[in-house]
Design an enzyme around this catalytic site. Sequence first.
Site, PDB file in Angstrom:
ATOM      1  N   THR A 169      52.996  40.507  45.017  1.00 43.23           N
ATOM      2  CA  THR A 169      51.783  40.843  45.767  1.00 43.23           C
ATOM      3  C   THR A 169      51.895  40.176  47.139  1.00 43.23           C
ATOM      4  OG1 THR A 169      50.384  41.084  43.851  1.00 43.23           O
ATOM      5  CG2 THR A 169      49.296  40.314  45.852  1.00 43.23           C
ATOM      6  N   VAL A 198      41.202  47.935  37.836  1.00 44.27           N
ATOM      7  CA  VAL A 198      40.905  47.365  39.150  1.00 44.27           C
ATOM      8  C   VAL A 198      41.222  45.881  39.079  1.00 44.27           C
ATOM      9  CG1 VAL A 198      39.100  46.855  40.825  1.00 44.27           C
ATOM     10  CG2 VAL A 198      39.130  49.063  39.649  1.00 44.27           C
ATOM     11  N   ASP A 200      42.107  41.903  40.944  1.00 47.16           N
ATOM     12  CA  ASP A 200      41.438  40.934  41.807  1.00 47.16           C
ATOM     13  C   ASP A 200      41.573  41.260  43.291  1.00 47.16           C
ATOM     14  OD1 ASP A 200      44.251  40.361  41.306  1.00 47.16           O
ATOM     15  OD2 ASP A 200      43.951  38.688  42.686  1.00 47.16           O
ATOM     16  N   HIS A 222      47.714  36.080  38.264  1.00 46.91           N
ATOM     17  CA  HIS A 222      47.175  36.909  37.197  1.00 46.91           C
ATOM     18  C   HIS A 222      45.745  37.325  37.548  1.00 46.91           C
ATOM     19  CE1 HIS A 222      45.661  37.677  32.986  1.00 46.91           C
ATOM     20  NE2 HIS A 222      46.542  38.620  33.251  1.00 46.91           N
TER      21      HIS A 222
HETATM   22  N1  ASP Z   1      46.875  39.587  41.517  1.00 45.85           N
HETATM   23  C1  ASP Z   1      47.617  40.801  41.317  1.00 45.85           C
HETATM   24  C2  ASP Z   1      46.905  41.634  40.264  1.00 45.85           C
HETATM   25  O1  ASP Z   1      46.594  41.111  39.227  1.00 45.85           O
HETATM   26  C3  ASP Z   1      49.023  40.594  40.905  1.00 45.85           C
HETATM   27  C4  ASP Z   1      49.812  39.557  41.670  1.00 45.85           C
HETATM   28  O2  ASP Z   1      49.264  38.831  42.461  1.00 45.85           O
HETATM   29  O3  ASP Z   1      51.038  39.492  41.470  1.00 45.85           O
HETATM   30  O4  ASP Z   1      46.711  42.787  40.477  1.00 45.85           O
END
Ligand code: ASP
Length: 312
Positions: A169, A198, A200, A222
């Site tokens: 991300t 959906v 975070d 996560h």
């Molecule tokens: N936070 C992102 C999600 O859960 C994934 C990530 O940051 O790698 O969609």
Amino acid sequence: MDRLPVVVVHGGAGNIPKERSDKSRSGVCSAARAGYVILQKGGSSMDAVVEAVTQLENNPIFNAGCGSVLTAGGEVEMDAIVMDGKTLASGAVSAVRNIANPVQLARLVMEKTSHICLTAHGANQFARVMRIPEVPQESLITEYSRMRWKKNLAPAANPVECQMGKMGTVGAVAVDIDGNVACATSTGGLLNKMEGRVGDTSCIGCGGYADNQVGAVSTTGHGEAIMTVTLARLILFHMEQGQSVEEASDLALAYMKSRVQGLGGVVTLDPQGHWAARCSSLQLAWAAVQKDTLHYGINSGEHFTQGLDEPH
Ligand code: ASP
């Protein structure tokens, strides 16, 4: 203020496979440079974070735009957010498909609608109205993301472990010479997520938050854990209570780990130009530029510096 301007970017929390660490490092370094060029010319922090995140979305090594992980059904559904600390205006898209740069669409939601977040079909419909070209899904899928999708389809695969092995991300925070802060975050989400999930990233206060009175944060990790503790806003809360950018980031990450066993990483700054890149995961690819010096690291606790003109 001699600390300004500053831009800090990240390329996701997790475990970066060794063979991908060089490309992750150079990807975040060039995105930070691109953001800094805008700030140096007197550009806004919003322009800087959108430019940095656009570059990271276009880089197939990261899980955003081209390179996004796939849903359980083998599709690409992306989330993105932007927030402007001067006005508290924000815009987001979730579960959007066939768009090369969701962060730019999120900015249009902020600028051209009276809403904060558009999702799925509605987000794509809005993109058409804004004349953002749709791209074939295949152009967003890399061999690596397809390989990881196939490998993790097994029902026994642990979703958190899957994700922490496939970081990527992307996000950025910046403060411009006028002391305005902004954040942007973009992702393909969690590997093998359910259709319509959906995350975070598109949720205000979770994937990012920016307020000139406190600072700006972009998060990764996560997503369900991040949403549960509203990680970005929690960090700013600790800053409001007097903690430094670093302490506030560490406190919030530690809370997320102890309360919901969630791992992640964040980039945080304040309007005075203090900044931090912190993680509770093993790794977080990050880079920052301040006073013509490039700072970067990948492993937890790592911090290298070099002149902006030196090749990395
Ligand atoms: N936070 C992102 C999600 O859960 C994934 C990530 O940051 O790698 O969609």
